[in-house]
Design a protein around this motif. Structure first.
Motif, PDB file in Angstrom:
ATOM      1  N   THR A   3    -113.581 -12.936  29.792  1.00  0.00           N
ATOM      2  CA  THR A   3    -113.521 -11.744  28.935  1.00  0.00           C
ATOM      3  C   THR A   3    -114.542 -10.731  29.428  1.00  0.00           C
ATOM      4  N   HIS A   4    -114.351  -9.482  29.033  1.00  0.00           N
ATOM      5  CA  HIS A   4    -115.343  -8.446  29.298  1.00  0.00           C
ATOM      6  C   HIS A   4    -115.192  -7.338  28.263  1.00  0.00           C
ATOM      7  N   ASP A   5    -116.240  -6.558  28.097  1.00  0.00           N
ATOM      8  CA  ASP A   5    -116.268  -5.562  27.031  1.00  0.00           C
ATOM      9  C   ASP A   5    -115.774  -4.190  27.499  1.00  0.00           C
ATOM     10  N   TYR A   6    -114.807  -4.171  28.374  1.00  0.00           N
ATOM     11  CA  TYR A   6    -114.173  -2.934  28.812  1.00  0.00           C
ATOM     12  C   TYR A   6    -112.690  -3.199  29.011  1.00  0.00           C
ATOM     13  N   TYR A   7    -111.925  -2.115  29.092  1.00  0.00           N
ATOM     14  CA  TYR A   7    -110.473  -2.219  29.222  1.00  0.00           C
ATOM     15  C   TYR A   7    -110.080  -2.425  30.686  1.00  0.00           C
ATOM     16  N   GLU A   8    -108.926  -3.066  30.872  1.00  0.00           N
ATOM     17  CA  GLU A   8    -108.439  -3.332  32.219  1.00  0.00           C
ATOM     18  C   GLU A   8    -106.946  -3.001  32.309  1.00  0.00           C
ATOM     19  N   ILE A   9    -106.584  -2.242  33.334  1.00  0.00           N
ATOM     20  CA  ILE A   9    -105.178  -1.952  33.624  1.00  0.00           C
ATOM     21  C   ILE A   9    -104.851  -2.586  34.966  1.00  0.00           C
ATOM     22  N   TYR A  10    -103.821  -3.399  34.986  1.00  0.00           N
ATOM     23  CA  TYR A  10    -103.459  -4.170  36.179  1.00  0.00           C
ATOM     24  C   TYR A  10    -102.059  -3.753  36.608  1.00  0.00           C
ATOM     25  N   TYR A  11    -101.924  -3.266  37.850  1.00  0.00           N
ATOM     26  CA  TYR A  11    -100.615  -2.861  38.367  1.00  0.00           C
ATOM     27  C   TYR A  11    -100.299  -3.657  39.622  1.00  0.00           C
ATOM     28  N   LEU A  12     -99.150  -4.310  39.634  1.00  0.00           N
ATOM     29  CA  LEU A  12     -98.742  -5.111  40.792  1.00  0.00           C
ATOM     30  C   LEU A  12     -97.854  -4.260  41.698  1.00  0.00           C
ATOM     31  N   MET A  13     -98.374  -3.921  42.869  1.00  0.00           N
ATOM     32  CA  MET A  13     -97.663  -3.056  43.801  1.00  0.00           C
ATOM     33  C   MET A  13     -96.640  -3.815  44.631  1.00  0.00           C
ATOM     34  N   SER A  14     -96.881  -5.111  44.830  1.00  0.00           N
ATOM     35  CA  SER A  14     -95.923  -5.938  45.563  1.00  0.00           C
ATOM     36  C   SER A  14     -96.201  -7.395  45.240  1.00  0.00           C
ATOM     37  N   PRO A  58     -93.807 -16.285  46.350  1.00  0.00           N
ATOM     38  CA  PRO A  58     -94.848 -16.588  47.338  1.00  0.00           C
ATOM     39  C   PRO A  58     -96.187 -15.997  46.914  1.00  0.00           C
ATOM     40  N   PRO A  59     -97.296 -16.415  47.529  1.00  0.00           N
ATOM     41  CA  PRO A  59     -98.619 -15.962  47.076  1.00  0.00           C
ATOM     42  C   PRO A  59     -98.969 -14.534  47.478  1.00  0.00           C
ATOM     43  N   GLU A  60     -98.314 -13.999  48.519  1.00  0.00           N
ATOM     44  CA  GLU A  60     -98.669 -12.664  48.990  1.00  0.00           C
ATOM     45  C   GLU A  60     -98.431 -11.619  47.900  1.00  0.00           C
ATOM     46  N   HIS A  61     -99.428 -10.774  47.657  1.00  0.00           N
ATOM     47  CA  HIS A  61     -99.262  -9.702  46.677  1.00  0.00           C
ATOM     48  C   HIS A  61    -100.308  -8.616  46.915  1.00  0.00           C
ATOM     49  N   GLU A  62    -100.028  -7.477  46.363  1.00  0.00           N
ATOM     50  CA  GLU A  62    -100.957  -6.335  46.422  1.00  0.00           C
ATOM     51  C   GLU A  62    -101.088  -5.784  45.016  1.00  0.00           C
ATOM     52  N   ARG A  63    -102.312  -5.630  44.554  1.00  0.00           N
ATOM     53  CA  ARG A  63    -102.509  -5.159  43.196  1.00  0.00           C
ATOM     54  C   ARG A  63    -103.628  -4.132  43.117  1.00  0.00           C
ATOM     55  N   LEU A  64    -103.561  -3.326  42.074  1.00  0.00           N
ATOM     56  CA  LEU A  64    -104.594  -2.334  41.800  1.00  0.00           C
ATOM     57  C   LEU A  64    -105.039  -2.518  40.356  1.00  0.00           C
ATOM     58  N   VAL A  65    -106.364  -2.536  40.149  1.00  0.00           N
ATOM     59  CA  VAL A  65    -106.910  -2.718  38.813  1.00  0.00           C
ATOM     60  C   VAL A  65    -107.862  -1.577  38.496  1.00  0.00           C
ATOM     61  N   ILE A  66    -107.745  -1.065  37.283  1.00  0.00           N
ATOM     62  CA  ILE A  66    -108.634  -0.021  36.786  1.00  0.00           C
ATOM     63  C   ILE A  66    -109.426  -0.590  35.617  1.00  0.00           C
ATOM     64  N   TYR A  67    -110.728  -0.388  35.623  1.00  0.00           N
ATOM     65  CA  TYR A  67    -111.590  -0.796  34.524  1.00  0.00           C
ATOM     66  C   TYR A  67    -112.243   0.453  33.931  1.00  0.00           C
ATOM     67  N   PHE A  68    -112.368   0.514  32.613  1.00  0.00           N
ATOM     68  CA  PHE A  68    -113.096   1.630  32.009  1.00  0.00           C
ATOM     69  C   PHE A  68    -113.635   1.242  30.642  1.00  0.00           C
ATOM     70  N   HIS A  69    -114.743   1.875  30.253  1.00  0.00           N
ATOM     71  CA  HIS A  69    -115.385   1.628  28.969  1.00  0.00           C
ATOM     72  C   HIS A  69    -114.895   2.610  27.913  1.00  0.00           C
ATOM     73  N   ASP A  70    -115.152   2.279  26.652  1.00  0.00           N
ATOM     74  CA  ASP A  70    -114.835   3.184  25.544  1.00  0.00           C
ATOM     75  C   ASP A  70    -115.470   4.549  25.759  1.00  0.00           C
ATOM     76  N   ALA A  71    -116.707   4.544  26.206  1.00  0.00           N
ATOM     77  CA  ALA A  71    -117.439   5.805  26.345  1.00  0.00           C
ATOM     78  C   ALA A  71    -116.748   6.760  27.306  1.00  0.00           C
ATOM     79  N   TYR A  72    -116.074   6.205  28.296  1.00  0.00           N
ATOM     80  CA  TYR A  72    -115.441   7.044  29.308  1.00  0.00           C
ATOM     81  C   TYR A  72    -114.263   7.824  28.750  1.00  0.00           C
ATOM     82  N   ILE A  73    -113.530   7.236  27.826  1.00  0.00           N
ATOM     83  CA  ILE A  73    -112.301   7.830  27.318  1.00  0.00           C
ATOM     84  C   ILE A  73    -112.462   8.329  25.881  1.00  0.00           C
ATOM     85  N   ASP A  74    -113.674   8.236  25.334  1.00  0.00           N
ATOM     86  CA  ASP A  74    -113.914   8.530  23.918  1.00  0.00           C
ATOM     87  C   ASP A  74    -113.470   9.927  23.515  1.00  0.00           C
TER      88      ASP A  74
END
Length: 297
Positions: A32-43, A78-94
Motif C-alpha cells: 500500500t501507499h498513501d498516493y494514487y496510482e494509475i497503471y496503463y498496459l501498453m502491451s 507470455p511475460p513480456e509487457h510494457e507498462r506506464l505508471v503514474i503516481y500522484f499525491h492529493d496535494a498535487y491535484i487538490d
C-alpha cells in the motif's frame, strides 16, 4: 509515507515510471501507499490484484488504484509487457478537485479497470506520451502545470467512462456490426471503401454507416483512419522505417493525406510523435534498472 515494493519512494507530488519487461516476475506481496496510482498496459498481459479482486489486464487496460489499498501485479502468459505508471499525491491535484469534486471518481467508481477500444487507446496514449515528454524535461517552463492539465484530462476521461448507475437494460449488439468491425480491423491496410464493405455484407452503404456511427461513435472514414493511424504509431515507435514507408504500410498512398489524418487524430505531426516516442524510449531505458530492483511490478 509508505513505500512501493522494496523501498522506492515517490519524489515530489507526482512521478512517472515506465518499463519494458521480458522476463517472468511477480510482486509476491501486496503493498500500500498513501498516493494514487494509475497503471496503463501498453502491451502484453498482466494480472492485477486490488484488495481481494483480481483483474486480467491486456493491451489498452487502464487501472486506477486508490491510496492505502493493498495491490500487486503478477505474471501472465507470455511475460513480456510494457507498462506506464503514474503516481500522484492529493496535494498535487487538490486545486483541480475543488473545481471538479468528482475528479477522483475513477478511484472509487464501480470500474477500477477500464478496457479501452482503439480510439480510446489512441487518445490515452497521446496524453501519456505528452506526460512523458513533460516529465523528462525538468527545466521546461510550466512543466508541472502542463503535466497536471494532462492528468486532469485523463481523470475526466476515465470518470466519464464510469457507469452512471442507470438500470436501463443494455441493448444487444447487432451481429452485423461485429463482422464489419472485425473485417475493418483485419484489412485496414488494404484499399477499402464504404461501398465495398456494404457489398461484402449485402447491406446498403447508408445502413452500414449508421451501424458504425451507433456502435463505434465514428463514421466509416473516421474509424478506418483511426485504425491506420494507431498502426502507424506502433511502427513509428518500434521500427526505423521512413515516413513514406509507414504511410504505405498502413494503407495511405498519399503522404500528405497520411500527415493530415495523423495530426487530426493525434493532435501532432508524425515527426513530433516520433520524437516523443524516442523520448519515451530514453526514459524507459533510464528507469529500467532501478525499476527492476525496487518496484518488482
Amino acid at each position: 509515507m509508505n513505500t512501493i515494493g522494496e523501498g522506492a519512494r515517490v519524489k515530489g507530488d507526482f512521478e512517472v515510471s515506465i518499463s519494458k519487461i521480458v522476463t517472468p516476475f511477480s510482486f509476491l506481496k501486496s503493498h500500500t501507499h498513501d498516493y494514487y496510482e494509475i497503471y496503463y498496459l501498453m502491451s502484453g498481459r498482466r494480472r492485477l490484484y486490488i484488495g481481494n479482486q483480481c483483474y486480467s489486464l491486456k493491451k489498452g487496460s487502464l487501472a486506477f488504484i486508490p491510496k492505502n489499498v493493498p495491490h500487486k501485479t503478477m505474471t501472465a502468459s507470455p511475460p513480456e509487457h510494457e507498462r506506464l505508471v503514474i503516481y500522484f499525491h492529493d496535494a498535487y491535484i487538490d486545486s483541480a478537485v475543488k473545481e471538479q469534486p468528482d475528479l477522483l471518481l475513477p478511484f472509487s467508481g464501480q470500474e477500477p479497470v477500464l478496457e479501452l477500444n482503439q480510439q480510446e487507446q489512441a487518445f490515452v496514449e497521446n496524453l501519456l506520451l505528452q506526460m512523458i515528454n513533460e516529465y523528462s524535461d525538468k527545466d521546461r517552463r510550466g512543466r508541472a502545470l502542463y503535466f497536471k492539465s494532462l492528468l486532469t484530462q485523463l481523470l475526466l476521461f476515465a470518470g466519464r467512462k464510469q457507469p452512471d448507475g442507470s438500470t436501463e437494460e443494455l441493448k444487444p449488439v447487432n451481429p452485423s456490426i461485429r463482422e464489419i468491425v472485425q473485417h475493418c480491423n483485419d484489412h485496414f491496410r488494404e484499399p477499402m471503401t464504404l461501398g465495398q464493405i456494404a457489398g461484402r455484407f449485402f447491406l446498403s452503404p447508408s445502413y452500414v454507416s449508421r451501424l458504425l456511427k451507433k456502435y463505434t461513435g465514428h463514421s466509416f472514414p473516421e474509424y478506418l483512419n483511426t485504425l491506420r493511424i494507431r498502426e502507424s504509431q506502433r511502427l513509428l515507435r518500434e521500427t526505423g522505417l521512413k515516413m513514406i514507408e509507414i504511410a504505405e504500410q498502413v494503407g495511405y498512398l498519399n503522404i500528405t493525406h497520411f500527415n493530415k489524418n495523423f495530426k487530426l487524430i493525434t493532435g501532432m505531426s508524425p515527426l513530433q510523435y516520433k520524437k516523443m516516442a524516442q523520448n519515451m524510449e530514453h526514459v524507459t531505458l533510464k528507469h529500467k534498472p532501478e525499476f527492476l530492483e525496487k518496484h518488482r511490478f
